[in-house]
Design a protein around this motif. Structure first.
Motif, PDB file in Angstrom:
ATOM      1  N   THR A 109     103.189   4.221  -0.937  1.00  0.00           N
ATOM      2  CA  THR A 109     104.523   4.470  -0.408  1.00  0.00           C
ATOM      3  C   THR A 109     105.518   3.653  -1.223  1.00  0.00           C
ATOM      4  O   THR A 109     105.132   2.787  -2.022  1.00  0.00           O
ATOM      5  CB  THR A 109     104.620   4.043   1.063  1.00  0.00           C
ATOM      6  OG1 THR A 109     104.439   2.620   1.143  1.00  0.00           O
ATOM      7  CG2 THR A 109     103.573   4.746   1.913  1.00  0.00           C
ATOM      8  N   THR A 128     106.920   7.035   4.771  1.00  0.00           N
ATOM      9  CA  THR A 128     105.460   7.088   4.670  1.00  0.00           C
ATOM     10  C   THR A 128     104.979   8.051   3.590  1.00  0.00           C
ATOM     11  O   THR A 128     103.773   8.251   3.448  1.00  0.00           O
ATOM     12  CB  THR A 128     104.858   7.496   6.019  1.00  0.00           C
ATOM     13  OG1 THR A 128     105.381   8.770   6.410  1.00  0.00           O
ATOM     14  CG2 THR A 128     105.176   6.466   7.099  1.00  0.00           C
ATOM     15  N   ASP A 129     105.878   8.652   2.829  1.00  0.00           N
ATOM     16  CA  ASP A 129     105.471   9.563   1.760  1.00  0.00           C
ATOM     17  C   ASP A 129     104.660   8.811   0.707  1.00  0.00           C
ATOM     18  O   ASP A 129     104.943   7.664   0.364  1.00  0.00           O
ATOM     19  CB  ASP A 129     106.693  10.192   1.083  1.00  0.00           C
ATOM     20  CG  ASP A 129     107.232  11.364   1.886  1.00  0.00           C
ATOM     21  OD1 ASP A 129     106.786  11.558   3.019  1.00  0.00           O
ATOM     22  OD2 ASP A 129     108.108  12.080   1.370  1.00  0.00           O
ATOM     23  N   THR A 176     114.742   4.887   0.740  1.00  0.00           N
ATOM     24  CA  THR A 176     113.393   5.434   0.912  1.00  0.00           C
ATOM     25  C   THR A 176     113.371   6.959   0.922  1.00  0.00           C
ATOM     26  O   THR A 176     112.333   7.561   1.149  1.00  0.00           O
ATOM     27  CB  THR A 176     112.747   4.908   2.213  1.00  0.00           C
ATOM     28  OG1 THR A 176     113.581   5.221   3.317  1.00  0.00           O
ATOM     29  CG2 THR A 176     112.497   3.413   2.130  1.00  0.00           C
TER      30      THR A 176
END
Length: 827
Positions: free
Chosen positions: A52, A15-16, A182
């Protein structure tokens, strides 16, 4: 192995948000070079946004095919001069010289996995064309470093399109996109890999590293050679127990290598011919360069085992030592790169060989007085300051947990008594021995709108605004807007509040209200430490400001734009004095209650300092300093007062009464061989959990599920006031290091000046609170004192839940931070 196509490392970073500039125009084909469309695309590249990795992968593929640049630009005008920073870099492969898997294999030699690759718009069955995209864990904010990385990536991949160097270079979207990872790549690691490759390409010379060997982040512009290479690594990238005090390069430490091999498994394996991958070799080398003859031994070992056919170390591997010595790289903890179980508790080779791990040396005898003597001393001191204390002074009564401080305040007349929460306020109210008035509890209305608005104001500390809402409810002009029940509740609440404000009778209230409301008594008594109210650290999200700006709420759209642009250009990890923004916070209040903003926006505008999070660019931490009233005698009774912070904060106003060293009826045993920080527990929590078994455990909230019997509702950061564990045998697992941002912001409001050079941390021998021990802490003594005071306070609060002062309870503490109340240290 089809690594490039099929490896997908899911992580907590999914979710960054990564900021970039886009042209959100769908494109399914690449324009011709002479096509006017390219100029149009360039002009349309003016939307700065945050995505994201998943969102990025979606929007560069069909049916979108958005054009993008992995950077932000001043005023969203794309050109090299306006570049302000980026976390996204890309490599183009359009000549058929490498396949996707070959690209990932080369990155994999350094344990680097790019996050996204996609087939470009001109990809075909005849000639595969693709783009590999990497996302960094922090933004690059200096142009020389951006250029260094861009050039370095092309040096690592000469087969890539060598024209992709400029800051303003944009990339078209593509056909199909693939997510392969991710977790962002460490900027520090990428700099290391590139630098080693540059040295190798330049015949072992280090001259091309010179642009990096300046401390461009320091406000003073000073710093020892190589600081820019690793200062951010030291301060931000290693977890609390991972930073080690370095000594002189090559020759600083004479070490018994036979003993070192016995103590450190990865060193033994290396010397005996085990091949180490890049991360393992790099980590070991950062330790060996500080040992006399360490570099020569390491180089000779690699040569000998290569010649024997046991290993295949590359020229780049050999140049690791050259690079590390050039930039004076700090030692990396053994447990962070060694694959061996035996090394998981070790920091560095030197301390593993010379020190007794977790040893606590008591520097002076601790004289503990009898409980009865402490009780009498407390009663006499409290009566003295309560009856005759000087107006304007602050009296800190530092006490052991469960000594009976609450009993003292039950009989306090004509005073304001403040406790941490409304729940505790009501509990104490049921025991009061004198006439008193309580401030009202939060009211629950039938109207969801009212609840939402009042709750929001109270949540963010704007009690006056919450009260103003209630006055609107009872205003006859608004009688048709609210129900009869809600009007009655508002009238009752305001009546109780007015009664408490102007009464000479003892007032029972909360810490928060006591800091905001000028009650009429001369005496203000705090049950427990109100430091978190006096130095209030909160967060604001840039995305929340953007939500308000996008909604065109009244004047907010014209006033927030420049503020958003200002914050977007702020460098991470740089503490900034909050400027006087041109905005009226009152204009935002009503809209904020409806906007679903997750952060405290309003108070940001009255904060003292703020800093952008170095890992989450959307998050800004800020601090508000609130004064304890100067027209009252203030008495604070607590077992967890961070005395150093109060001394710096209030100076001559402060008078300390120390009654902490009291004989305990119960037993406290502390296991100090492990740090038990968040990062440390991540490695060995299962082992500790087995030892603990079914005993109640207080630990970090995020680790509670790892134990069989975590105490519900009590964790580090929320231990104050609970009495449900009294007399029980419990376990406290963890050393509650805080985010370094909290220490730095606290230091700023205390008037402590520091720069980048002062914020480094290391694992070092220190003296504190009568003990000598090794601990990871700030090198700067004032920052260190703040850090240690806050850690100590949190640990004492957790240990005190068992009430060992008056019960036979046994508390086992897993932490390398020694407490004076501990009976025995085990290491």
């Amino acid at each position: 192995m089809k690594l490039g196509r099929f490896f997908f490392n899911m992580s907590k970073y999914e979710t960054d948000i990564y900021f970039l500039t886009v042209d959100p125009t769908p494109r399914a084909a690449k324009p011709e070079k002479d096509d006017k469309t390219i100029g149009i695309i360039h002009n349309n590249l003016n939307i700065a946004t945050g995505l994201t990795i998943n969102e990025f992968s979606t929007y560069v593929a069909q049916p979108y095919g958005y054009t993008w640049i992995g950077a932000l630009f001043e005023n969203n005008e794309v050109n090299n001069r306006n570049w302000r920073g980026q976390r996204i870099f890309a490599l183009d492969f359009d000549k058929g010289l490498l396949t996707v898997d070959q690209v990932f294999e080369r990155f994999g030699q350094y344990q680097i996995i790019p996050q996204v690759w996609y087939s470009t718009l001109s990809d075909s069955s005849l000639l595969a064309k693709f783009r590999v995209v990497i996302f960094l864990d922090e933004p690059v904010i200096h142009e020389p470093l951006r250029q260094y990385i861009a050039d370095g990536l092309l040096s690592l991949f000469p087969e890539a399109d060598q024209t992709c160097r400029n800051a303003g270079r944009f990339y078209f979207g593509g056909q199909e996109s693939h997510i392969t990872n991710t977790t962002p790549i460490s900027l520090q690691k990428l700099k290391d890999v590139i630098s080693i490759d540059i040295i190798t390409q330049d015949g072992g010379r280090t001259r091309k590293l010179d642009p990096l060997l300046q401390d461009t982040r320091s406000s003073t512009g000073t710093g020892r050679k190589g600081m820019f290479i690793y200062s951010n690594y030291i301060s931000n990238h290693l977890e609390p127990e991972q930073k080690i005090k370095s000594t002189t390069i090559d020759g600083g430490q004479v070490l018994d290598m036979t003993k070192a091999k016995q103590k450190v498994r990865i060193l033994k394996e290396f010397l005996e011919g085990r091949w180490l991958n890049h991360n393992e070799l790099f980590g070991l080398a950062t330790n060996m360069i500080y040992i006399k003859g360490g570099s020569l031994l390491m180089n000779k070992t690699m040569v000998d085992h290569n010649n024997a056919g046991k290993t295949s170390y590359t020229p780049n591997n050999f140049k690791i030592l050259t690079y590390l010595k050039k930039v004076q790289y700090p030692p990396i903890p053994l447990h962070s790169f060694s694959p061996f179980e035996e090394d998981k508790e070790l920091y560095d080779i030197i301390s593993a060989t010379k020190d007794i791990h977790g040893e606590i040396i008591q520097l002076e005898p601790i004289t503990r007085i009898e409980l009865s003597e402490a009780e009498e001393l407390l009663r006499s001191k409290f009566e003295e300051v309560y009856q005759n204390g000087e107006i304007g002074k602050i009296y800190l009564l530092c006490l052991p947990t469960a000594i009976g401080k609450t009993e003292l305040i039950l009989s306090a007349k004509n005073a304001t008594i403040a406790v941490p929460t409304s729940i505790l306020k009501n509990e104490i109210g049921a025991r009061m021995k004198v006439d008193f008035i309580k401030t009202p509890d939060p009211v629950i209305f039938e109207s969801k709108y009212l609840n939402r608005k009042v709750d929001y104001y109270n949540k963010v500390g704007l009690q006056k605004k919450a009260v103003a809402v209630l006055y609107d409810v009872i205003n006859p002009k608004n009688i048709r807007l609210f129900s009869v029940e809600d009007i009655a509740k508002a009238e009752r609440y305001l009546s109780e509040l007015d009664a408490s404000k102007y009464s000479n009778t003892t007032i029972l209230t909360t810490h928060t209200r006591a800091m905001h409301t000028p009650f009429i008594h001369d005496t203000l008594i705090f049950d427990e430490d109100p430091q978190n109210e006096a130095i209030d650290i909160k967060q604001i999200l840039l995305s929340d400001l953007q939500k308000l700006d996008n909604q065109n709420l009244h004047a907010a759209d014209s006033e927030l734009g420049p503020i958003i642009a200002y914050l977007r250009n702020c460098a991470p990890a740089e503490i900034i004095h909050t400027p006087a923004f041109s905005i009226d916070p009152d204009l935002l209040i009503d809209q904020l209650s409806r906007a679903q903003a997750e952060s405290n926006i309003v108070e940001f505008f009255v904060s003292s300092y703020f800093v952008r999070d170095d890992r989450n660019g959307d998050c800004f931490h800020y601090v508000i300093k609130r004064e304890l009233p100067k027209d009252k005698r203030v008495i604070i009774l607590s077992a967890t007062i961070p005395i150093y912070i109060y001394q710096k904060l209030y100076g001559d106003r402060l008078i300390v009464v120390d009654i902490k060293d009291v004989k305990q009826q119960g037993t406290i045993i502390q296991y100090t061989s492990r740090s038990c920080s968040r990062n440390g527990l991540g490695r060995y929590v299962d082992e500790i959990s087995k030892k603990v078994g079914e005993r109640p455990v207080i630990t970090f909230k995020s680790f509670a599920h790892k134990f069989q019997n975590p105490v519900k509702g009590i964790h580090f950061g929320n231990c104050s006031g609970y009495d449900t564990l009294k007399g029980q045998d419990i376990v406290v697992a963890g050393t509650p290091h805080r985010n370094n941002v909290e220490y730095l912001l606290t230091a700023k409001v205390l008037g402590i000046e520091f720069n980048t050079m002062d914020t480094t941390m290391s694992h070092q021998m220190i003296d504190y609170s009568g003990f000598r021990f090794k601990f990871n802490c700030f090198d700067n003594i004032e920052l260190r004192n703040i850090q240690l005071a806050l850690i100590e306070s949190e640990l004492i609060q957790a240990v005190g839940r068992a009430r060992t002062l008056r019960t036979d309870a046994k508390v086992e503490v897993y932490s390398n931070f020694p407490l004076r109340m501990t009976d025995r240290f085990v290491y």
